[in-house]
Motif scaffolding. Structure first.
Motif, PDB file in Angstrom:
ATOM      1  N   GLU A   1      31.856   1.033 -83.885  1.00 52.53           N
ATOM      2  CA  GLU A   1      30.538   0.247 -82.712  1.00 52.53           C
ATOM      3  C   GLU A   1      30.070  -1.033 -83.269  1.00 52.53           C
ATOM      4  OE1 GLU A   1      26.278   1.859 -80.876  1.00 52.53           O
ATOM      5  OE2 GLU A   1      28.079   3.408 -80.932  1.00 52.53           O
ATOM      6  N   LYS A   2      29.662  -0.951 -84.245  1.00 49.49           N
ATOM      7  CA  LYS A   2      28.865  -2.316 -85.065  1.00 49.49           C
ATOM      8  C   LYS A   2      30.018  -3.419 -84.905  1.00 49.49           C
ATOM      9  CE  LYS A   2      24.818  -0.727 -85.923  1.00 49.49           C
ATOM     10  NZ  LYS A   2      23.797  -1.373 -85.162  1.00 49.49           N
ATOM     11  N   GLU A   3      31.231  -3.095 -85.369  1.00 45.75           N
ATOM     12  CA  GLU A   3      32.330  -4.106 -85.266  1.00 45.75           C
ATOM     13  C   GLU A   3      32.456  -4.808 -83.881  1.00 45.75           C
ATOM     14  OE1 GLU A   3      35.031  -2.666 -89.156  1.00 45.75           O
ATOM     15  OE2 GLU A   3      35.262  -1.970 -86.948  1.00 45.75           O
ATOM     16  N   LEU A   4      32.650  -3.846 -83.128  1.00 46.10           N
ATOM     17  CA  LEU A   4      32.854  -4.295 -81.714  1.00 46.10           C
ATOM     18  C   LEU A   4      31.782  -5.163 -80.982  1.00 46.10           C
ATOM     19  CD1 LEU A   4      34.573  -3.983 -79.156  1.00 46.10           C
ATOM     20  CD2 LEU A   4      33.755  -2.175 -78.501  1.00 46.10           C
TER      21      LEU A   4
ATOM     22  N   ILE B   1      29.576  -7.062 -83.029  1.00 43.42           N
ATOM     23  CA  ILE B   1      29.350  -8.271 -83.493  1.00 43.42           C
ATOM     24  C   ILE B   1      30.494  -9.250 -82.914  1.00 43.42           C
ATOM     25  CG2 ILE B   1      30.112  -9.364 -85.681  1.00 43.42           C
ATOM     26  CD1 ILE B   1      28.804  -7.447 -87.312  1.00 43.42           C
ATOM     27  N   VAL B   2      31.839  -8.418 -82.774  1.00 47.04           N
ATOM     28  CA  VAL B   2      32.735  -9.115 -81.928  1.00 47.04           C
ATOM     29  C   VAL B   2      32.363  -9.857 -80.600  1.00 47.04           C
ATOM     30  CG1 VAL B   2      35.103  -9.334 -80.788  1.00 47.04           C
ATOM     31  CG2 VAL B   2      34.813  -8.215 -83.102  1.00 47.04           C
ATOM     32  N   GLU B   3      31.748  -9.042 -79.862  1.00 45.96           N
ATOM     33  CA  GLU B   3      31.067  -9.496 -78.431  1.00 45.96           C
ATOM     34  C   GLU B   3      30.188 -10.416 -78.687  1.00 45.96           C
ATOM     35  OE1 GLU B   3      29.774  -5.704 -77.073  1.00 45.96           O
ATOM     36  OE2 GLU B   3      31.758  -5.376 -76.231  1.00 45.96           O
ATOM     37  N   ILE B   4      29.065 -10.411 -79.917  1.00 46.99           N
ATOM     38  CA  ILE B   4      28.140 -11.410 -79.994  1.00 46.99           C
ATOM     39  C   ILE B   4      28.665 -12.830 -80.359  1.00 46.99           C
ATOM     40  CG2 ILE B   4      26.295 -12.283 -81.552  1.00 46.99           C
ATOM     41  CD1 ILE B   4      25.261  -9.090 -81.509  1.00 46.99           C
ATOM     42  N   VAL B   5      29.419 -12.703 -81.609  1.00 46.99           N
ATOM     43  CA  VAL B   5      30.279 -14.095 -81.976  1.00 46.99           C
ATOM     44  C   VAL B   5      31.122 -14.615 -80.636  1.00 46.99           C
ATOM     45  CG1 VAL B   5      31.803 -14.868 -83.678  1.00 46.99           C
ATOM     46  CG2 VAL B   5      30.065 -13.119 -83.982  1.00 46.99           C
ATOM     47  N   GLU B   6      31.739 -13.904 -79.847  1.00 46.46           N
ATOM     48  CA  GLU B   6      32.408 -14.415 -78.725  1.00 46.46           C
ATOM     49  C   GLU B   6      31.723 -15.273 -77.870  1.00 46.46           C
ATOM     50  OE1 GLU B   6      35.885 -13.081 -75.800  1.00 46.46           O
ATOM     51  OE2 GLU B   6      34.096 -11.775 -75.672  1.00 46.46           O
ATOM     52  N   LYS B   7      30.328 -14.951 -77.833  1.00 50.38           N
ATOM     53  CA  LYS B   7      29.508 -15.705 -76.832  1.00 50.38           C
ATOM     54  C   LYS B   7      28.998 -16.933 -77.712  1.00 50.38           C
ATOM     55  CE  LYS B   7      28.533 -11.920 -73.862  1.00 50.38           C
ATOM     56  NZ  LYS B   7      27.770 -10.731 -74.083  1.00 50.38           N
ATOM     57  N   ASN B   8      28.876 -16.689 -78.834  1.00 52.54           N
ATOM     58  CA  ASN B   8      28.071 -17.833 -79.761  1.00 52.54           C
ATOM     59  C   ASN B   8      28.567 -17.685 -80.995  1.00 52.54           C
ATOM     60  OD1 ASN B   8      26.429 -19.753 -81.200  1.00 52.54           O
ATOM     61  ND2 ASN B   8      24.585 -18.653 -80.629  1.00 52.54           N
ATOM     62  N   ALA B   9      29.683 -18.764 -81.437  1.00 55.14           N
ATOM     63  CA  ALA B   9      30.185 -18.532 -82.762  1.00 55.14           C
ATOM     64  C   ALA B   9      29.505 -19.103 -83.772  1.00 55.14           C
ATOM     65  CB  ALA B   9      31.535 -19.381 -82.640  1.00 55.14           C
TER      66      ALA B   9
ATOM     67  N   THR C   1      41.732  -9.812 -90.578  1.00 50.68           N
ATOM     68  CA  THR C   1      42.674  -8.844 -89.876  1.00 50.68           C
ATOM     69  C   THR C   1      43.014  -9.618 -88.494  1.00 50.68           C
ATOM     70  OG1 THR C   1      40.788  -7.729 -88.773  1.00 50.68           O
ATOM     71  CG2 THR C   1      41.915  -6.639 -90.805  1.00 50.68           C
ATOM     72  N   LYS C   2      42.496 -10.691 -88.456  1.00 51.19           N
ATOM     73  CA  LYS C   2      42.908 -11.721 -87.287  1.00 51.19           C
ATOM     74  C   LYS C   2      42.399 -11.080 -85.744  1.00 51.19           C
ATOM     75  CE  LYS C   2      45.148 -14.714 -89.624  1.00 51.19           C
ATOM     76  NZ  LYS C   2      44.207 -15.895 -89.954  1.00 51.19           N
ATOM     77  N   VAL C   3      41.300 -10.498 -85.949  1.00 51.80           N
ATOM     78  CA  VAL C   3      40.556  -9.847 -84.807  1.00 51.80           C
ATOM     79  C   VAL C   3      39.753 -10.944 -84.260  1.00 51.80           C
ATOM     80  CG1 VAL C   3      38.900  -8.359 -83.679  1.00 51.80           C
ATOM     81  CG2 VAL C   3      40.543  -7.433 -85.101  1.00 51.80           C
ATOM     82  N   ILE C   4      39.220 -11.632 -85.120  1.00 46.72           N
ATOM     83  CA  ILE C   4      38.641 -13.048 -85.068  1.00 46.72           C
ATOM     84  C   ILE C   4      39.714 -14.286 -85.243  1.00 46.72           C
ATOM     85  CG2 ILE C   4      36.755 -14.625 -85.334  1.00 46.72           C
ATOM     86  CD1 ILE C   4      34.976 -12.565 -85.865  1.00 46.72           C
ATOM     87  N   VAL C   5      40.260 -14.879 -84.556  1.00 45.63           N
ATOM     88  CA  VAL C   5      41.501 -15.480 -84.709  1.00 45.63           C
ATOM     89  C   VAL C   5      41.006 -17.086 -85.022  1.00 45.63           C
ATOM     90  CG1 VAL C   5      43.637 -16.876 -83.703  1.00 45.63           C
ATOM     91  CG2 VAL C   5      42.999 -14.394 -82.998  1.00 45.63           C
TER      92      VAL C   5
END
Length: 166
Positions: free
Chosen positions: A5-8, A10-18, A46-50
């Motif tokens: 849940e925490k990883e997801l 973070i992905v959602e936050i960073v996708e909106k504002n890197a 792991t290339k989730v964030i490319v």
């Protein structure tokens, strides 16, 4: 890959504002800075964030307006590799910004950028259409961007607050 849940989050936050500061990211997710940094590093490895990208409105910079075109391409897939081989040949051209396998009347959607319509036309006629697998192309020129990757262009400086009267 299954994310926690925490990883997801973070992905959602960073996708909106890197460019979000690490300490702010940690506070938003109720993690320590070290934990947030560790999760980010794992997601990158792991290339989730490319890649981290910047969206630029080139129309606002004199002399750098350029032309963007979306090209629908009908191709003959190759036995054993399908569309992958021709897609790879296309995305290796430096003008090509994106290539997508599509459903519908055309097989691939190719986005390219050039300095002029003539440069895009040259790419289509001399490079793209000459590939063995390419059967036909249809080129669409982008006249104006309203929204790209979730970012709205030309919102203006208008006051968008709701008027409240007593």
């Amino acid at each position: 890959m299954k994310l926690t849940e925490k990883e997801l989050e973070i992905v959602e936050i960073v996708e909106k504002n890197a460019r979000i500061p690490l300490d702010t990211l940690a506070k938003m997710t109720a993690l320590t800075v070290e934990e947030a940094e560790s999760i980010l590093k794992k997601l990158e490895e792991t290339k989730v964030i490319v890649q981290y990208a910047t969206i630029v409105d080139w129309r606002k910079i004199d002399g750098h307006e350029g032309v963007t075109a979306m090209i629908d391409v009908k191709v003959t897939p190759k036995r054993g590799v399908g569309f992958d081989e021709v897609a790879e040949r296309i995305y290796r051209f430096p003008e090509v910004k994106s290539v997508y396998l599509m459903s519908g009347a055309y097989d691939l959607s190719v986005v390219i950028e050039g300095r002029s319509m003539a440069e895009v036309a040259h790419f289509v006629s001399e490079k793209l259409s000459t590939l063995d697998s390419v059967i036909s192309t249809t080129t669409h020129f982008i006249l104006k961007k309203y929204k790209h990757d979730g970012t709205v262009f030309d919102q203006g400086d208008q006051d968008r607050r709701i008027v409240v009267a007593p």
